[in-house]
Design a protein around this motif. Structure first.
Motif, PDB file in Angstrom:
ATOM      1  N   ALA A  44      10.641   1.359   2.252  1.00 15.20           N
ATOM      2  CA  ALA A  44       9.442   2.059   2.724  1.00 15.20           C
ATOM      3  C   ALA A  44       8.480   1.043   3.298  1.00 15.20           C
ATOM      4  O   ALA A  44       8.141   0.053   2.640  1.00 15.20           O
ATOM      5  N   ALA A  45       8.042   1.293   4.539  1.00 12.21           N
ATOM      6  CA  ALA A  45       7.114   0.373   5.206  1.00 12.21           C
ATOM      7  C   ALA A  45       5.681   0.619   4.718  1.00 12.21           C
ATOM      8  O   ALA A  45       5.419   1.516   3.916  1.00 12.21           O
ATOM      9  N   GLY A  46       4.762  -0.157   5.238  1.00 15.43           N
ATOM     10  CA  GLY A  46       3.384  -0.144   4.736  1.00 15.43           C
ATOM     11  C   GLY A  46       2.725   1.218   4.760  1.00 15.43           C
ATOM     12  O   GLY A  46       2.876   1.988   5.700  1.00 15.43           O
ATOM     13  N   GLN A  47       1.989   1.524   3.674  1.00 13.11           N
ATOM     14  CA  GLN A  47       1.144   2.726   3.591  1.00 13.11           C
ATOM     15  C   GLN A  47       1.930   4.031   3.556  1.00 13.11           C
ATOM     16  O   GLN A  47       1.353   5.109   3.715  1.00 13.11           O
ATOM     17  N   VAL A  48       3.227   3.967   3.354  1.00 10.43           N
ATOM     18  CA  VAL A  48       3.989   5.214   3.181  1.00 10.43           C
ATOM     19  C   VAL A  48       3.532   5.927   1.913  1.00 10.43           C
ATOM     20  O   VAL A  48       3.213   5.298   0.911  1.00 10.43           O
ATOM     21  N   GLN A  65       0.807  -1.229   0.000  1.00 11.82           N
ATOM     22  CA  GLN A  65       0.000   0.000   0.000  1.00 11.82           C
ATOM     23  C   GLN A  65       0.833   1.270   0.000  1.00 11.82           C
ATOM     24  O   GLN A  65       0.304   2.364   0.193  1.00 11.82           O
ATOM     25  N   VAL A  66       2.126   1.162  -0.227  1.00  7.87           N
ATOM     26  CA  VAL A  66       2.930   2.370  -0.439  1.00  7.87           C
ATOM     27  C   VAL A  66       2.453   3.061  -1.711  1.00  7.87           C
ATOM     28  O   VAL A  66       2.040   2.410  -2.674  1.00  7.87           O
ATOM     29  N   GLY A  85       9.337   4.937   7.788  1.00  6.85           N
ATOM     30  CA  GLY A  85       8.464   4.140   8.658  1.00  6.85           C
ATOM     31  C   GLY A  85       7.018   4.101   8.189  1.00  6.85           C
ATOM     32  O   GLY A  85       6.560   4.975   7.445  1.00  6.85           O
ATOM     33  N   ALA A  86       6.295   3.121   8.690  1.00  4.95           N
ATOM     34  CA  ALA A  86       4.919   2.873   8.253  1.00  4.95           C
ATOM     35  C   ALA A  86       4.051   4.130   8.311  1.00  4.95           C
ATOM     36  O   ALA A  86       4.102   4.896   9.268  1.00  4.95           O
ATOM     37  N   GLN A  87       3.282   4.335   7.261  1.00  2.08           N
ATOM     38  CA  GLN A  87       2.302   5.432   7.153  1.00  2.08           C
ATOM     39  C   GLN A  87       2.940   6.815   7.053  1.00  2.08           C
ATOM     40  O   GLN A  87       2.219   7.825   7.007  1.00  2.08           O
ATOM     41  N   ALA A  88       4.257   6.904   7.017  1.00  2.00           N
ATOM     42  CA  ALA A  88       4.870   8.227   6.935  1.00  2.00           C
ATOM     43  C   ALA A  88       4.486   8.911   5.623  1.00  2.00           C
ATOM     44  O   ALA A  88       4.218   8.261   4.612  1.00  2.00           O
ATOM     45  N   GLY A  89       4.455  10.243   5.675  1.00  2.00           N
ATOM     46  CA  GLY A  89       4.158  11.042   4.498  1.00  2.00           C
ATOM     47  C   GLY A  89       5.365  11.904   4.172  1.00  2.00           C
ATOM     48  O   GLY A  89       5.675  12.845   4.899  1.00  2.00           O
TER      49      GLY A  89
END
Lengths: 346, 346, 346
Positions: free
Chosen positions: C279-283, C264-265, C298-302
């Motif tokens: 890149a972890a998930g959802q980045v 989901q990146v 890290g995860a979810q970072a923008g």
């Protein structure tokens, strides 16, 4: 607005008696009165049935022209004159059953379309429909009364229980499915998980992914969602769990029964969810966590630690929802002060 | 770098006069001068056309070897000697039209591939191409000059207007599409939304999803994106709206015309967007919201309240962008103070 | 739990000598001793091989009944009596090679299934398998020993190197693939990117997307992930890069070799990643950024700014991970104070 007959079966009219029987509801109305379908409060006409499930729509109730309305006892008095109340403890559930009575899901049309490619060693249950251009691999076993949609691919050795519906373009491999499992279009079940080992010279060697996916009875997986098979051991989705579109469930994730995972949720490898965990849209969870029974995770939250049963979380990193919103408020206050020229650095 | 002829039609050379005509632009150059294609400023050669749309690339302009450059009046003086300026009020738009002149999208090749499975009751418009292994269901109506790509599935009763392009593996059911709608590969349109009612014993009963999807003229839906049909009433995507890959639009979402939804956006059920709303990548919106005309939502923002027209938002929960970045700055200052040993708790 | 023989090839038993040879490992055990497969420490039996890669599982090691365990020199003494240590510098890598010895990936079954639609002008390499209902377009070139899965679509002119595996329902157009590229089910490669120019009357004109996708040797793209082709110039994914499910890589993204992008990146147009970025998930990353070699997000970072090599980031907007967690701690302290009745606004 009635259901478009181009797209939905019409099984009306239905008598009030039949509706009450389906819904487990009661009504003071004439049991022989007949209705033709369902609609929203604001659209319904006198031959249609509507429902009220949310106090917010009370105004729509008082002005509805629906012939009947499914609602809780407490709101009967607010139904307009001439509108038949259908009284249910759980109006939304009762309405779902009434709507399904008027518009049943299409039953499979038993048989294998000549364009489908079904391996001779596959076993196909009685009453099952194999749609055009579907593929069923060697040794697969498909239970009775299943629907295998157009372009669906059922891999070698896969097993499906009774009454599964596999919609267009879904693919399944390395998996065992219980009864009444539903895969929406483009769902991906059983592919290789994301596992590999780095080599000293900067390449990656794939870790063989030797587990399976187990989808228990009644599981539904949304459109274009992905459930990877286990690396060793299985990925297991508990009975009745509902997974929305575009969700990612990595290898060795396990959920208890009745979980609800909204669209675009992502759960990393080996994380375990208890029964009835709910995650709202775009939630992320890192790997190897344990999420307690009944936990509720708010939209976009990022869970990086274990979660106790029943807790409600929000934010990234996720916090108990009250604390998360307290922090939102604190930051807002500080920003307002800063804006007021009294910057806290001064 | 010229467009690879293995993949793109080549309709050059084109005269400057033809380019100006297509682009609605003007130029002091020789109208008979001919060009063979398009390229970026840094790659273009003397027989190619490039463009400048962003002040950031002024250096590339002054050193380009492009034969012609599309640009705004204000930058003409910076074009190198010998480079023909093509002057346009909207250079990016003008360039799009010039590029399409050199490399037109491939037209449908009328006819039905013998491997496609088209129900005899479906109606196929003149000039429409049905590619290998596509499926068209009973009663579907496909307008003239459409392209139905390989493995696309058009469900029973679905209607498509003139000039739609449905790419590989896309699926459409329970939907009405206007003219010139484009579905990119793997897009999912019209499947069941995420609605169900809990039972007293911990199961879920599906709420029949009895609405449709309406995609108005010129709508484009990205690869593997999902648009669920309405539960009651329709999911409606307004004319010209552009939806990027992997976006989720839940049941009964409505957008005005000209909205732009970037990749991985997720919009929950019944939320309504006015005209020209823009949402950047990974934005989430909860259900039942009203988003005003022209609102702009920054990347990864989480919208949980109604939004006024024209507002620009950022963050989760989403705030007006200035306030959001003020909070970012405030927190940064406080962290710096804390780091300096003057912890605010002291 | 042994690998289910319905789904996985079984190439055992294997001698310890063969295992050591495959893994580049050493062992004091009897080279002739034979093992039948692999399993986790807690499940393995005396004829199976397991591994220890994480100090966290030392307890499982001391109580395992595995016949052999792959581990680092430092842990040999903790293996239970009778358990044969297989000593490796990189145990996870060594175990991957041993697992692949027992359960090799299935080789292509050379030939073209009669239901596949292969253009006569396409060239198919020796030993390549074209599965049921796959489509190969005009002028495509597929290298030797590839697997083209059921329902995969290889567009006109596409080139694939030796040993690629294109799984069910994946689609590829406008693309050149190196050797040993893997596309998991439903991956979308080469479709049109998200580019268009607004017109004065509120419509959008598509910017022709005239580039390609280049997937270098050994790239793997996850299920339902999307890689758009370049607008001008190419989208390029560096050798060995691993991309997980549901990732979005927009037009003109470029990655160095060995990047790892979790599920989901989303990476916006023209952003460039150096080698070995993770890149972890959802980045999410906005467009036109430069991310330095070895950066870890890290995860979810923008990520909204360029990133220096080797930096580790977290949060939205993304910050160096220590600073991000310092801010998390500061906000928590302030919230606690506020809760204690000493609200900082007082």
């Amino acid at each position: 607005m009635a259901a478009d007959p181009r797209f939905f079966l019409q099984a009306g009219p239905q008598s009030l008696a039949a509706l009450l029987d389906a819904a487990g509801a009661s009504s003071p109305g004439d049991p022989a009165r007949r209705f033709v379908g369902v609609a929203r409060l604001q659209d319904a006409t006198e031959d249609q049935v509507s429902f009220l499930d949310n106090r917010r729509y009370l105004d729509a109730l008082t002005s509805t022209r629906a012939g009947a309305v499914v609602l809780a006892e407490a709101f009967v008095a607010q139904a307009p004159p001439g509108c038949v109340p259908i009284v249910a403890k759980a109006p939304y559930l009762a309405f779902a059953r009434i709507a399904a009575l008027f518009h049943p899901a299409p039953a499979p049309l038993p048989g294998i379309h000549p364009s489908a490619v079904v391996d001779p060693s596959a076993r196909i249950g009685e009453g099952t429909e194999i749609a055009p251009l579907a593929v069923v691999g060697a040794g697969a076993e498909i239970g009775p009364r299943c629907l295998i949609g157009p372009h669906a691919v059922i891999g070698p050795g896969v097993m499906l229980g009774e009454g599964c519906r596999i919609h267009a373009h879904a693919s399944v491999s390395h998996a065992l499915l219980g009864r009444a499992v539903v895969l929406h279009p483009g769902a991906r079940i059983g592919q290789e998980g994301f596992g590999f080992a780095p080599t000293p010279d900067g390449r990656y060697v794939t870790m063989p992914q030797l587990g399976r996916v187990i989808l228990e009875d009644g599981v539904e997986i949304g459109a274009n969602a992905c459930v990877d098979r286990g690396s060793q051991g299985d990925t297991v989705i508990g009975a009745g769990t509902r997974v929305d579109n575009l969700v990612q469930l990595a290898h060795n994730v396990r959920t208890g029964r009745g979980c609800v995972l909204a669209s675009q949720v992502g759960i990393s490898g080996s994380t375990t969810l208890g029964e009835f965990v709910q995650a709202a849209g775009q939630v992320g969870m890192t790997g190897h966590l344990v999420i307690g029974r009944g936990a509720r995770i708010g939209a976009q939250a990022g869970v990086i630690n274990d979660v106790s049963p029943g807790v409600e979380l929000f934010g990234t990193p996720a916090l108990p929802v009250k604390e998360a919103f307290r922090q939102v408020a604190v930051l807002k206050r500080m920003s307002a002060r800063s804006r007021g020229g009294k910057g806290e650095g001064g």
